[in-house]
Design a protein around this motif. Structure first.
Motif, PDB file in Angstrom:
ATOM      1  N   LEU A  62      -4.747   8.651  85.356  1.00 57.70           N
ATOM      2  CA  LEU A  62      -5.785   9.688  85.366  1.00 57.70           C
ATOM      3  C   LEU A  62      -6.341   9.889  83.948  1.00 57.70           C
ATOM      4  CD1 LEU A  62      -4.166  12.305  87.798  1.00 57.70           C
ATOM      5  CD2 LEU A  62      -6.123  10.809  88.264  1.00 57.70           C
ATOM      6  N   LEU A  63      -5.442   9.882  82.959  1.00 59.61           N
ATOM      7  CA  LEU A  63      -5.883  10.055  81.572  1.00 59.61           C
ATOM      8  C   LEU A  63      -6.757   8.877  81.134  1.00 59.61           C
ATOM      9  CD1 LEU A  63      -5.530  12.066  79.230  1.00 59.61           C
ATOM     10  CD2 LEU A  63      -3.623  10.663  78.410  1.00 59.61           C
ATOM     11  N   SER A  64      -6.430   7.667  81.623  1.00 63.87           N
ATOM     12  CA  SER A  64      -7.250   6.498  81.295  1.00 63.87           C
ATOM     13  C   SER A  64      -8.627   6.618  81.952  1.00 63.87           C
ATOM     14  CB  SER A  64      -6.554   5.209  81.745  1.00 63.87           C
ATOM     15  OG  SER A  64      -5.273   5.121  81.153  1.00 63.87           O
ATOM     16  N   GLY A  65      -8.659   7.233  83.145  1.00 67.18           N
ATOM     17  CA  GLY A  65      -9.931   7.487  83.812  1.00 67.18           C
ATOM     18  C   GLY A  65     -10.780   8.474  83.016  1.00 67.18           C
ATOM     19  N   TYR A  66     -10.137   9.503  82.505  1.00 62.04           N
ATOM     20  CA  TYR A  66     -10.810  10.491  81.654  1.00 62.04           C
ATOM     21  C   TYR A  66     -11.391   9.785  80.413  1.00 62.04           C
ATOM     22  CZ  TYR A  66     -11.152  14.393  78.313  1.00 62.04           C
ATOM     23  OH  TYR A  66     -11.590  15.293  77.364  1.00 62.04           O
ATOM     24  N   HIS A  67     -10.575   8.913  79.807  1.00 63.00           N
ATOM     25  CA  HIS A  67     -10.994   8.110  78.664  1.00 63.00           C
ATOM     26  C   HIS A  67     -12.271   7.332  79.020  1.00 63.00           C
ATOM     27  CE1 HIS A  67      -9.793   5.051  75.380  1.00 63.00           C
ATOM     28  NE2 HIS A  67     -10.825   4.498  75.981  1.00 63.00           N
ATOM     29  N   GLY A  68     -12.218   6.644  80.167  1.00 64.06           N
ATOM     30  CA  GLY A  68     -13.374   5.842  80.598  1.00 64.06           C
ATOM     31  C   GLY A  68     -14.610   6.701  80.800  1.00 64.06           C
ATOM     32  N   TYR A  69     -14.412   7.874  81.396  1.00 60.78           N
ATOM     33  CA  TYR A  69     -15.540   8.785  81.618  1.00 60.78           C
ATOM     34  C   TYR A  69     -16.151   9.200  80.275  1.00 60.78           C
ATOM     35  CZ  TYR A  69     -18.141  13.028  82.628  1.00 60.78           C
ATOM     36  OH  TYR A  69     -19.136  13.966  82.690  1.00 60.78           O
ATOM     37  N   MET A  70     -15.281   9.533  79.301  1.00 59.84           N
ATOM     38  CA  MET A  70     -15.775   9.996  77.994  1.00 59.84           C
ATOM     39  C   MET A  70     -16.477   8.866  77.219  1.00 59.84           C
ATOM     40  SD  MET A  70     -15.695  13.118  77.478  1.00 59.84           S
ATOM     41  CE  MET A  70     -15.106  14.549  78.381  1.00 59.84           C
ATOM     42  N   VAL A  71     -15.973   7.635  77.361  1.00 65.23           N
ATOM     43  CA  VAL A  71     -16.638   6.503  76.712  1.00 65.23           C
ATOM     44  C   VAL A  71     -18.041   6.332  77.324  1.00 65.23           C
ATOM     45  CG1 VAL A  71     -16.609   3.975  76.482  1.00 65.23           C
ATOM     46  CG2 VAL A  71     -14.540   5.295  75.999  1.00 65.23           C
TER      47      VAL A  71
END
Ligand code: HEM
Length: 152
Positions: free
Chosen positions: A102-111
């Motif tokens: 989920l945190l990696s998904g958040y990372h992807g969203y922010m990128v």
């Protein structure tokens, strides 16, 4: 004697990998704390201004030099640790993996959000960005509890 030395060498290697894992976790999470804050300041700058161009550059560097490489290294080292101790069947690891995904998904969203900003779009308000900025802190707290307390 030989097996004893091998065991010592392995646990030393394990300790070094774990230290590196935690160091890159710090870089990743620190960068994830900074990035949406940059976006908040960026969105307060006038579109097309010199100040806005500076924010675009700072954001690009933070993403490409710090947070994306740190995330990849955390994954590689974390999966190595799990393989070495054979933790694949453990419930705490499953819960941790879910949170890290989920945190990696958040990372992807922010990128992706940063790329939209650089194109002149501003889809989310500053207030919403500030609220979203709480996500990595909460995720990091839960992940650390899972891996250190191992409640299940
Ligand atoms: C990317 C996927 C990840 C995997 C597969 C993973 C896996 C692991 C494993 C197997 C260990 C060793 C546990 C032990 O020796 O008992 C470990 C240690 C640790 N991990 Fe991760 N991890 C990941 C990401 C993260 C993240 C995102 C954080 C923090 C937000 C984190 C924080 C820690 C900490 C603090 C330790 C040291 C715990 C101790 O002292 O034993 N890890 N990780």
């Amino acid at each position: 004697m030989i097996t004893h030395d091998l065991g010592t060498a392995l646990s030393l290697t394990y300790a070094w990998i774990k230290a590196a894992h935690v160091i890159f976790v710090i870089f990743w999470i620190a960068g994830l704390f900074m990035l949406p804050r940059y976006y908040v300041y960026h969105q307060e700058a006038t579109p097309g201004s010199v100040e806005e161009k500076r924010w675009i550059e700072r954001e690009r560097k933070l993403r490409n030099i710090i947070i994306t490489p740190a995330m990849i290294i955390v994954w590689v080292l974390g999966l190595s640790l799990a393989s070495i101790i054979g933790a694949w069947g453990e419930a705490w690891l499953h819960a941790k993996l879910l949170l890290v995904l989920l945190l990696s998904g958040y990372h992807g969203y922010m990128v992706a959000y940063g790329k939209k900003l650089a194109r002149g779009e501003r889809p989310v308000s500053g207030k919403a960005l500030r609220i979203m900025n709480e996500i990595p802190g909460i995720a990091a707290a839960l992940i650390v509890i899972l891996v250190i307390v191992k409640p299940f």
